[in-house]
Structures are given as structure tokens and as C-alpha cells.
Enzyme design. Structure first.
Site, PDB file in Angstrom:
ATOM      1  N   HIS A 173       9.037  -3.731   0.167  1.00  0.00           N
ATOM      2  CA  HIS A 173       8.268  -3.246   1.320  1.00  0.00           C
ATOM      3  C   HIS A 173       7.099  -4.162   1.688  1.00  0.00           C
ATOM      4  CE1 HIS A 173       7.145  -0.334   4.276  1.00  0.00           C
ATOM      5  NE2 HIS A 173       5.999  -0.032   3.707  1.00  0.00           N
ATOM      6  N   SER A 229       4.955  -1.400   8.247  1.00  0.00           N
ATOM      7  CA  SER A 229       5.127  -0.029   7.773  1.00  0.00           C
ATOM      8  C   SER A 229       4.655   0.963   8.844  1.00  0.00           C
ATOM      9  CB  SER A 229       4.376   0.155   6.450  1.00  0.00           C
ATOM     10  OG  SER A 229       4.733   1.365   5.828  1.00  0.00           O
ATOM     11  N   ASP A 286      13.671  -3.225   0.330  1.00  0.00           N
ATOM     12  CA  ASP A 286      12.657  -2.212   0.651  1.00  0.00           C
ATOM     13  C   ASP A 286      13.238  -0.817   0.433  1.00  0.00           C
ATOM     14  OD1 ASP A 286      10.687  -0.601   1.699  1.00  0.00           O
ATOM     15  OD2 ASP A 286      10.415  -1.750   3.542  1.00  0.00           O
TER      16      ASP A 286
END
Length: 686
Positions: free
Chosen positions: A662, A542, A630
Site C-alpha cells: 500500500h 489511499s 497492496d
């Protein structure tokens, strides 16, 4: 005391839950005896469970797999101490859609009288079909009295393909929540009326005297934004009266609120509060509403700067489900304190705080529950998996005397040493408005094995960017350490646990301040520790992937391999596809407005702060891991980077995980991802 544990079952490729029972004897001041009772048993298909206030009944929401082509069913069960006394097929009653079992909206709450249960479910949608759908007559349901098709079952024509907004990452099946009440005696369900159309209700519980329901309502106009890990969404505390359906606002309606908890005496509700928009996670306020005087007070304000010996501020996703002491005056919470996590008791009458773990071992402490002043907590360190601990909450003023007893031990993982170091940015990298901020890093290194003397280094910045690595158990870093790597976990400026100024320093400076903090930390550690500077790699997910891609491009001489999981690569292309477009603008340093149109200057600024800008300088081989589902950082981000690397002839590999979002937290994706990561690092850091 029953405790629920979870464990990865690689053979079944799923996380399993199991229950262990413990016996605890205490005299009100200290624990006399504690220990496990009997063996573990797996918990099957249980979505939610809750004991009644008296402890004599238990409610369980259970999923039952459908037979052949049937859909999965949901049952609400009530158990007494000897047997199951009720089993209600919610799917057959057809009053609503699926019951929410998440921790964002979901709840299962007993009325104080123990005659009713409150829960949240998806609003029932009318059946819909396209204009040209036809069914054989015998398949349509008919009214038993007239034989004519039932009116309520007649599908709505032309509504089949209408788009229904949802609440984003991990909440893609949540659209319109409704509050539902089960009358246990009458076996009947009612959907509560009176909740304003512009609100999505959740986190509900019964008001004192069972006259109505208190809930958090999230605004969903003009459209829904992602809600998971976003404690900055406009929301407020409401009360809906059961008899008249009147809905009343209990808190300010221009803030973000969550985690309301009613005191045992039914007089006070504490809850957490943030400002709307801005960073998704911040230092929160603790607020309290008095049920009888209708007065709201601030118990704890946000803390601008962390200082040892003082309360660090509240940085938690939620208060514990049971957080009140028996005196209905004190509450328990855990919060990040720089790079560790500690347990604090808060006196809601005076706003004073005291640590219950100040003299306990350093690491990561989490409150699990408090029941009649018996406190249950989880403790772990980077080299020790979670341990279950219990203590009796001392009287006010005697918190330093808290005696933690180990209820369930976990053997430490051998061959790992760790420590926390603090770094100060050089003067030229100071923030003009928030000067004199420092930050931390946790260094784990192997203490045995062939590489122990001079191990290669894996650098891991966290995601968020407003989150934090606390000195607790983390599977990937521990496993990498056992493979022979040192691991550097960097809490760059902008991390939680260091004060609100630290959080506020990062928006507008992503791609520079956070990148330089990580690089400074790496250079310092390579100078001061015996590590192999010719074998340094990056691993991040991320925003940690955003930083890894930045670092591998901005400092190509330092890094020799890179592994990224669902990375942010191009903020400008992410803004139109993510469930959190506000994040893209906020972290770039721009204001977010729902009605704003694309603007070349804004896009330029977003692109300017993105790692794709530095792809021409990348030399290290890059492994990408992407979750097909995601919604937060859509996989097109990683694909964009993959194509840019391929076009430049750089060694790259992409792993695509269907059914994963995610977090890439599916057991198969997590295990496969680790093996591929370890082999990639071993291959390219030889």
C-alpha cells in the site's frame, strides 16, 4: 550514544541503515559538550537489537542469506563490550518459524537478570504434503537409534493447501505468533505455554522479578482483520506466569490496547487505549496499571477539542520504546497538535502535562528515547530534513526551561517557504452534531526559480482519512517545490490533532465533508496567494487518492491533472477484497458486524459515497500508481478507475509496481513514481 539512521541507496535500490556514535557530557542539569565521534558504519542484515539493562551486553537478531538453494537463516547473537559471546542458529533449532521483527507484534526483551531473552516468532507448523506426494527413502530423516523415520517429521497428509489467515497489510507472513524464551547459558529455547487459543500475543516484556511475561493479546476470532495502522482492534494486557503457565487479564477486555511500558522501578505499566472498532485512528487514552496494588487508572482522557495552551490529546501510533523518566513518575511522548507535532511530559500521578517544545522552533518533533533523563529527539520542517537534538529533562515544574542542543545538523533545502493557515467551513457546511470545527492546511511554495512569482499548484490531501500532515520533512512535497510547484497539504476535518470531535465528524460524510473542505481550501488559497489558477493539479494516495478522484470529478473546472497512488475508487467493490472491511462500513457511516451479509441498501450507500460515481465528469488526465501486493486498497480498485477512464477516452496511464504494497515505499517504486509524477504534472500543466 549510538544513533541508527536510514538512507535510500538508489544504485542498490534499497534502504540502508547505518550507525553514528555521539559523545555527550552533561552535569545532570545541562549538556556541557556534545558532538559526533568517528565515522558512520553500515548496519548489515540486523533485524532487531537491544542493549541489556546494565548496558554491558547487546542482543542482535540477524538474518544470514542461505547458500545456493538453502533458505535464509536467523541467528540470535549476544555481544559483550569486546566481542560476540554467543551465536545461536534459530533456524537449525527449529522450535518455531521466523522471528517477528515488525513493530506490531515484535520485541526483543532482556530479563532483568540478563540471563534470558524474550521474543515473538511464528508458531511452528507441522510439515504438510498432498495425498499423492512421494519421496525417495534416502531423503527422509530417520531416528539415529532405530533407523525408522522420525514421528515428528512425518508430514501430515492432505494439509498442504490449508489456508492460514494472516494479519493483512505488511503483516502477510504473520499468522499465529508465539512467545519464545532463550536461555542464554543453556542455549535452549522454550515456547511459552498458557496463552489462550483465541489470542495472538505480541509487544511482550518481562514482569518485575522475572516471574513471568506481560504481553498484549489481540483477539483473532471469528477471523483476523488487518492490524497495521488500526489501533481499534480488540486487545488487552495479559500476564503469563512462567512456572504454572497461568494467564491473567490485567486490563479491560472490551477495548483496544497497545504500547505497554514498564517503569524503571518496576511498579507501573502505562499503555494506550482506544475503543474497539470505529475510526482506525482516534484520540487515545493513557492508562496506568499498578503492579503491586493491581489498580488501573486513567492518566489522560481523550480530548474533545484542541485548544492552544492545553494538552491536545494523544494521537500516536506508539509510545517511545523508552518513555519513562528516571523518577518512574513522568513519561515522555510526542503527539500531533493541529498541523505540528510536539513533545510533552506527562506526570502519571497527577495527570498534568507540559510541553517541552512550546518555545522551540515550529515544526515536527519526535521523541526517539530517554535514558536516565537524557532526552533524544528528532526535529524537522517542510524545508529542513531531520535534525538530531538532545536535552536534559528538567525537574517537575521547570519544563519551560528545556534547552535543546543540536547533535547532528541537516542543512535546510534552499528555495522553499512554508506556512500554516486555518480555515473555517461556511455555515451551510457545518456538521450538525459537531459544529464550529475548523481545519488547517500547510502551503509550501518555491521562493526562487522561474515559477517563484506565480507557481502552479499541487493539492495533496492526506490518506487515512484519520491521519495528519504535520509540519515536518516530507520528500515528495519538498521535491515538487524544488521542481517549481507550490504544494498545498490539507488537514481536512477528520484529521488527527484537532480533538476527538474532529475525528468523529467524518464517518458517514466521506465524499462530501472532506471533499468540500479541500475545495474550500483550494479556492481560498487561489484567492489570497499569487498562484497560477489555470495550472492546478491533484496528488493523493489511499484516502487522499479517493479525495483526488472525487475532486477531479466533482470540480472538473478547477483541476487540470491528477496523480493517484493506490486510491479508493469504489467502496462497495472494496469491502469484499480489503483486509479492513470494517473501514468501508465505518467511513460510510454504517455499523460493522463480522457476520453481516451483503445488503443492497448498504452497497448503494457505499457506491453513493465513492468517486467512481463522478467519472463521467472527469476531464483531467489521470496517472495511477498501484502496488501489486497492496492488501489495504487492492490494485483492482485502481484498475476499475483506469478502465472507466479508458472507456470514456480520457488520457490515462497506469504504473504497476510488483513487490510493493500500500505504501509504495520500495526505493525503486518511490523514485520511479516521483519521476513519473513530476513529468506528468509538467506535461499536463504547461
Amino acid at each position: 550514544l549510538p544513533a541508527e539512521w536510514s538512507q535510500r541507496d538508489l544504485a542498490r535500490a534499497e534502504n540502508i541503515k547505518f550507525c553514528r556514535q555521539y559523545l555527550i557530557f552533561h552535569d545532570g542539569a545541562s549538556i556541557v559538550y556534545s558532538g559526533p565521534a568517528g565515522t558512520c558504519s553500515e548496519i548489515k542484515d540486523e533485524l532487531l537489537s537491544r542493549e541489556s539493562p546494565s548496558g554491558t551486553l547487546k542482543a542482535v537478531l540477524r538474518k544470514i542469506p542461505g547458500k545456493e538453494k538453502e533458505k535464509e537463516k536467523q541467528f540470535l547473537e549476544v555481544w559483550d563490550q569486546n566481542r560476540k559471546v554467543k551465536s545461536i542458529d534459530l533456524t537449525a533449532l527449529d522450535k518455531h518459524g521466523s522471528v517477528y521483527d515488525d513493530d506490531q507484534f515484535g520485541c526483543l526483551a532482556w530479563s532483568h537478570s540478563e540471563t534470558h531473552l524474550l521474543y515473538v516468532a511464528e508458531k511452528k507448523r507441522p510439515k504438510a504434503e498432498s495425498f499423492f506426494e512421494s519421496k525417495a527413502p534416502e531423503l527422509s530423516t530417520s531416528d539415529e537409534d532405530t533407523g525408522h523415520p522420525k514421528k515428528e517429521d512425518a508430514p501430515v497428509k492432505g494439509e498442504k493447501f490449508v489456508y492460514h489467515e494472516d494479519w493483512g497489510e505488511t503483516l502477510s507472513t504473520r499468522s499465529v505468533p508465539v512467545l519464545c524464551v532463550l536461555d542464554i547459558e543453556g542455549n535452549s529455547i522454550s515456547v511459552l505455554e498458557g496463552i489462550p487459543e483465541h489470542l495472538s500475543p505480541g509487544q511482550a516484556f518481562w514482569s518485575p522479578e522475572d516471574t513471568g511475561v506481560v504481553f498484549v493479546g489481540w483477539w483473532h476470532e471469528p477471523f483476523r482483520l488487518g492490524l497495521r495502522h488500526c489501533t481499534n482492534r480488540r486487545s488487552a494486557l495479559f500476564y503469563v506466569d512462567l512456572t504454572g503457565g497461568r494467564c491473567e487479564l490485567l486490563s479491560e477486555d472490551t477495548r483496544a490496547v497497545w504500547s505497554p511500558r514498564l517503569s524503571p522501578d518496576g511498579c507501573r505499566i502505562v499503555y494506550l487505549e482506544n475503543n474497539v472498532l470505529g475510526p482506525h485512528q482516534q484520540c487515545s487514552r493513557l492508562r496506568m496499571y499498578d503492579w503491586y496494588t493491581k489498580h488501573t487508572s486513567t492518566v489522560l482522557e481523550a480530548v474533545p477539542r484542541q485548544a492552544w495552551g492545553a494538552f491536545p490529546g494523544i494521537y500516536c501510533g506508539a509510545l517511545p520504546g523508552m518513555c519513562w523518566a528516571a523518577d518512574s513518575r513522568r513519561i515522555l511522548l510526542d503527539t500531533a497538535q493541529r498541523s505540528q507535532q510536539d513533545v510533552f511530559v506527562v506526570d502519571t500521578a497527577t495527570g498534568t502535562t507540559a510541553s517541552l517544545t512550546a518555545d522551540a522552533p515550529q515544526g515536527s518533533w519526535s521523541v526517539l528515547t530517554i535514558d536516565r533523563d537524557l532526552l533524544v529527539a528528532r526535529f524537522s520542517t517542510p524545508s529542513c530534513p531531520p535534525i538530531l537534538k538532545v536535552a536534559v529533562l528538567p525537574a517537575t515544574g521547570h519544563e519551560a526551561q528545556t534547552q535543546w542542543i543540536c547533535l547532528q545538523d541537516a542543512p535546510p533545502v534552499p528555495g522553499i517557504t512554508w506556512g500554516i493557515r486555518t480555515l473555517q467551513p461556511p455555515p451551510e457546511q457545518e456538521h450538525p452534531q459537531y459544529g464550529d470545527l475548523d481545519f488547517d492546511a500547510i502551503l509550501m511554495r518555491p521562493s526562487e526559480g522561474p515559477t517563484a512569482q506565480k507557481p502552479p499548484l499541487v493539492v495533496m490531501p492526506h490518506g487515512g482519512p484519520h491521519s495528519v500532515f504535520t509540519a515536518g520533512w516530507m520528500l515528495y512535497p519538498a521535491a515538487l517545490c524544488r521542481v517549481g510547484f507550490a504544494v498545498l497539504l490539507v488537514n481536512y476535518r477528520g484529521s488527527l490533532g484537532f480533538g476527538q470531535d474532529n475525528v468523529a465528524s467524518l464517518p458517514g460524510n466521506v465524499g462530501t465533508q472532506d471533499v468540500r473542505d479541500v475545495q474550500l481550501c483550494v479556492e481560498r488559497v487561489l484567492q489570497e496567494e499569487t498562484l497560477d489558477a489555470s495550472r492546478v493539479a491533484l496528488v493523493g494516495g489511499s484516502h487522499g487518492g479517493f479525495l483526488a478522484c472525487h475532486l477531479v470529478g466533482q470540480f472538473p473546472d478547477t483541476y487540470h491533472a491528477c496523480v493517484v497512488r493506490n486510491p479508493v475508487v469504489n467502496i462497495a467493490s472494496m469491502v469484499a477484497t480489503t483486509d479492513i472491511p470494517d473501514w468501508c462500513l465505518t467511513e460510510t457511516g454504517l455499523p460493522y458486524k463480522p457476520d453481516a451479509l451483503p445488503d443492497p441498501a448498504l452497497w448503494t450507500e457505499m457506491l453513493h459515497k465513492s468517486p467512481i460515481r463522478y467519472v463521467d465528469q472527469v476531464r483531467a488526465p489521470v496517472l495511477l500508481m498501484l502496488g501489486e501486493d497492496d492488501r489495504r486498497v487492492p490494485p483492482k480498485q485502481g484498475l476499475e478507475y483506469y478502465r472507466a477512464l479508458k472507456a470514456r477516452g480520457l488520457p490515462t496511464r497506469l504504473l504497476w509496481y510488483p513487490g510493493n504494497n500500500h505504501a509504495l515505499a520500495g526505493v525503486e517504486a518511490e523514485a520511479d513514481g516521483f519521476m513519473n509524477m513530476a513529468l506528468w504534472l509538467l506535461k499536463h500543466l504547461q
